[in-house]
Design a protein around this motif. Structure first.
Motif: not given
Lengths: 343, 362
Positions: A150-177
């Motif tokens: 995974y690149t840093f860009g992909e990781y940063a998007l995975f963590v910060s992707f705004f729909p799930q950022l402040v109230a979940g769901p708690i997603v896993l990398h292999n579901e989103v990236i």
């Protein structure tokens, strides 16, 4: 920024969608990812600009740790991978502890030892528990060798992707990236978009019309507790039960709906929890992404039910204790968490 | 064939999306139009003749009243001005007043509203306003903490008006409220009754004394510091005298409201009597530099202050006191000038420091 705010619905969301699809249409896939990360940071920083330092620092530090783990540790020693993992987990927990529990800790020290240490009145950055737990799961998966490439860009998007950022769901990398990597999903898909609009509208209805209406009864009831009759108290407590559910699940629906608008499917977080027939069944239906996190990253690594009855009970109790702490810096939550396992 | 089916499926969804968006936009337009047309908060226009408006929400309606009503003069301030009556002020001052008080409003909030009045091209003859002591020694930008501020109404930004025109609480609360008010045959609230709380309370010593208890220990005397003096002056310059300097065409009738002797009782117990009076003196000296401000204080009307029949709590007086204040100001009684303010300060300092407060609690 809240999903049910004017600025989100009339400005932020249309801009985010238009920019993302335009860049993808021009085949600027990387730029689209960066754009979406930037928008997500705007979304997050809208609450409080200083929060941006926390989330950006957290993303950069965790990515660095995961890179070190993926590279086989430091100083050419594989054993250091475990040390980095443990350090990463503790560092993340320390950040949550500082923001969420420092004042709680001082209050308890003051009350037990009759001291007067000053409270820091720390403002809790929104969603800090969500993105921290998400990153802890990522570190653990890195240790398991599941996050390579995974690149840093992909990781940063995975963590910060705004729909799930402040109230979940708690997603896993292999579901989103992988979904972001699928370029077929980078284009406007009417079916997904319409599904997203529908789910978003449902969530908005749950939040604004149902939860907020129950909220009036709750505010009234909590403000007049000494004079409530038994029936009123029962109605207030039921109102609170429904307010809590419709508020949280409505918000998760909106997150899911927005996710669909971007062709990203997020984990379902609620499955009619009040239809549950037992406490165990309830936890399989309520805030399911947290339940999954606790099961995958606490219960099973502790041995689950494979190490005898007593260990199983201890493990379940540990899970509920962490769940209690997650839900709030308050002894009532810890008591709730450490007794809920009993049922 | 499969490709064709897929395309027609996609078209179906596209049509659904477009229809839904059009439907939503139509609903939004209808929703917004009703509020814009009736305009219960007077954000766009003054009241329509065919509707009768309940005027009962200071922080939501005062801005619109200030900008869109026709008037010559303004009564503003805190709850100390809520019981003023437009009809009396009009008669006594020979002008056409509006009343736009802000309950618990700090100096900044009241001044911002006055600035909005001037910004809407009003030629203002008189401003009647009170200065609460309790809000004098504080940062110049302080707002009341427990109040809800619809800041989207306080600017000329059309975009944030969405919070007004697409607001379900406004549509089903205020906008519908105007229709209900009109159907019930009621009149638009007048500025005698607007915000007037007089009939809602009991007055008298028993009531006033039941609203407070003194700390058991008497606090040491508090000294008015240089930092606090700076704070008072900044507060006054930004929120009081700045506007007077910018508008010499207006005569500002400003007054320190006569809080009851019980207020001074608490101050004495807290060691703050001289601290407060020093702050008032600093404010007076700054304000008197401006010839278009007429400054009054009624704290030396001891007959009024010590008669608890005039009060509902430590500070709030009945509407008849507001009537007296209008007459006194118009007749220039209790006017502070460069020549008399030191005597005034000396008088109140002596009185409030030597008063036998224990007699209140017998």
């Amino acid at each position: 920024m809240l999903f049910n705010s004017y600025v989100f619905i009339f400005l932020f969301l249309p801009l985010a969608l238009a920019g993302y699809y335009l860049l993808n249409y021009l085949k600027k896939y990387r730029a689209a990812g960066v754009f979406l990360t930037g928008m997500s940071l705007w979304f997050y920083g809208y609450f409080n600009k200083s929060y941006l330092f926390i989330i950006c620092g957290s993303i950069a530090a965790n990515y660095l740790l995961s890179v070190l783990i993926n590279r086989g540790g430091v100083w050419g020693k594989k054993e250091t991978r475990k040390i980095i993992l443990v350090f990463g987990i503790f560092a993340n927990i320390a950040v949550i502890f500082y923001f969420k529990y420092f004042d709680f800790f001082i209050e308890n020290v003051n009350s037990v030892f009759e001291k007067t240490f000053e409270l820091k009145n720390i403002a809790l950055p929104l969603g800090i528990s969500f993105f921290t737990f998400q990153q802890v799961s990522y570190l653990v998966d890195s240790y398991r060798g599941e996050t390579k490439g995974y690149t840093f860009g992909e990781y940063a998007l995975f963590v910060s992707f705004f729909p799930q950022l402040v109230a979940g769901p708690i997603v896993l990398h292999n579901e989103v990236i992988p979904q972001f990597r699928n370029y077929n999903k980078r284009f406007f898909i009417p079916e997904n978009f319409s599904k997203g609009m529908y789910i978003f509208a449902t969530g908005l209805f749950k939040k604004i019309i149902i939860a907020d209406t129950f909220g009036f009864a709750v505010t009234y009831g909590f403000g007049t507790i000494p004079t409530l009759s038994s029936l009123e108290a029962l109605l207030v407590s039921l109102s609170y039960t429904f307010q809590l559910y419709f508020d949280f699940s409505g918000y998760c629906d909106m997150a899911s709906g927005v996710g669909y608008m971007f062709n990203i499917e997020l984990l379902q977080n609620f499955n009619s929890p009040y239809k549950a027939t037992s406490i165990t069944d309830f936890w399989g239906r309520w805030h399911m992404s947290l339940t999954r996190f606790l099961r995958t990253y606490i219960y099973i690594p502790l041995g689950g039910n494979r190490k005898g009855k007593i260990r199983t009970y201890i493990n379940i109790m540990a899970v509920y204790l962490v769940s209690g702490i997650w839900h709030g810096a308050n002894w009532t939550f810890i008591l709730w968490g450490s007794t809920a396992w009993f049922f | 064939m499969a490709k064709k089916e897929k395309r027609s499926e996609a078209l179906k969804y596209k049509i659904w999306i477009i229809n839904t968006l059009i439907f939503a936009i139509i609903v939004f337009i209808i929703f917004a139009s009703i509020t814009i047309y009736i305009d219960p908060l007077f954000h766009y226009h003054k009241p329509l003749n065919k509707y009768k408006y309940p005027v009962n929400n200071e922080r939501y309606q005062n801005d619109g009243i200030t900008r869109n009503f026709k008037y010559e003069s303004i009564i503003t301030g805190t709850s100390m001005t809520e019981n003023f009556k437009k009809s009396e002020a009009d008669r006594i001052f020979g002008s056409d007043f509006i009343k736009v008080p802000f309950s618990g409003g700090h100096y900044k909030e009241i001044n911002e509203n006055l600035k909005r009045a001037y910004a809407s091209d009003k030629n203002i003859k008189y401003v009647i306003r009170c200065f609460d002591y309790s809000l004098l020694i504080e940062d110049k930008n302080t707002y009341r903490e427990d109040a809800e501020y619809p800041f989207y109404l306080y600017n000329n930004n059309l975009f944030d008006d969405v919070e007004y025109v697409l607001n379900k609480s406004i549509l089903f609360g205020q906008t519908r409220g105007v229709i209900k008010h009109t159907k019930a045959g009621l009149e638009t609230t007048n500025f005698d009754d607007y915000a007037n709380w007089n009939s809602a309370y009991n007055f008298g010593a028993e009531t006033v004394l039941s609203t407070y208890t003194l700390d058991e220990t008497v606090s040491p005397v508090q000294v008015f510091s240089e930092d606090e003096r700076r704070m008072v002056l900044e507060n006054i310059r930004q929120n009081v005298t700045g506007l007077a300097a910018a508008h010499p065409e207006t005569t500002f009738y400003y007054f320190f409201p006569p809080y009851s002797i019980c207020y001074w009782d608490v101050l004495k117990n807290d060691g703050q009597t001289d601290w407060r009076i020093d702050a008032e003196q600093a404010a007076i000296e700054e304000i008197l530099k401006y010839p278009n401000i007429k400054l009054y204080s009624f704290c030396n009307n001891f007959e009024l202050v010590c008669n608890l029949d005039n009060y509902k709590d430590q500070a709030h007086y009945g509407e008849w006191v507001n009537s007296w204040i209008l007459e006194w100001m118009h007749n220039d009684e209790y006017l502070l000038t460069k020549d008399n303010y030191k005597d005034y300060i000396k008088t109140i300092r002596e009185f409030y420091n030597s008063y036998d407060y224990s007699s209140l609690h017998k």
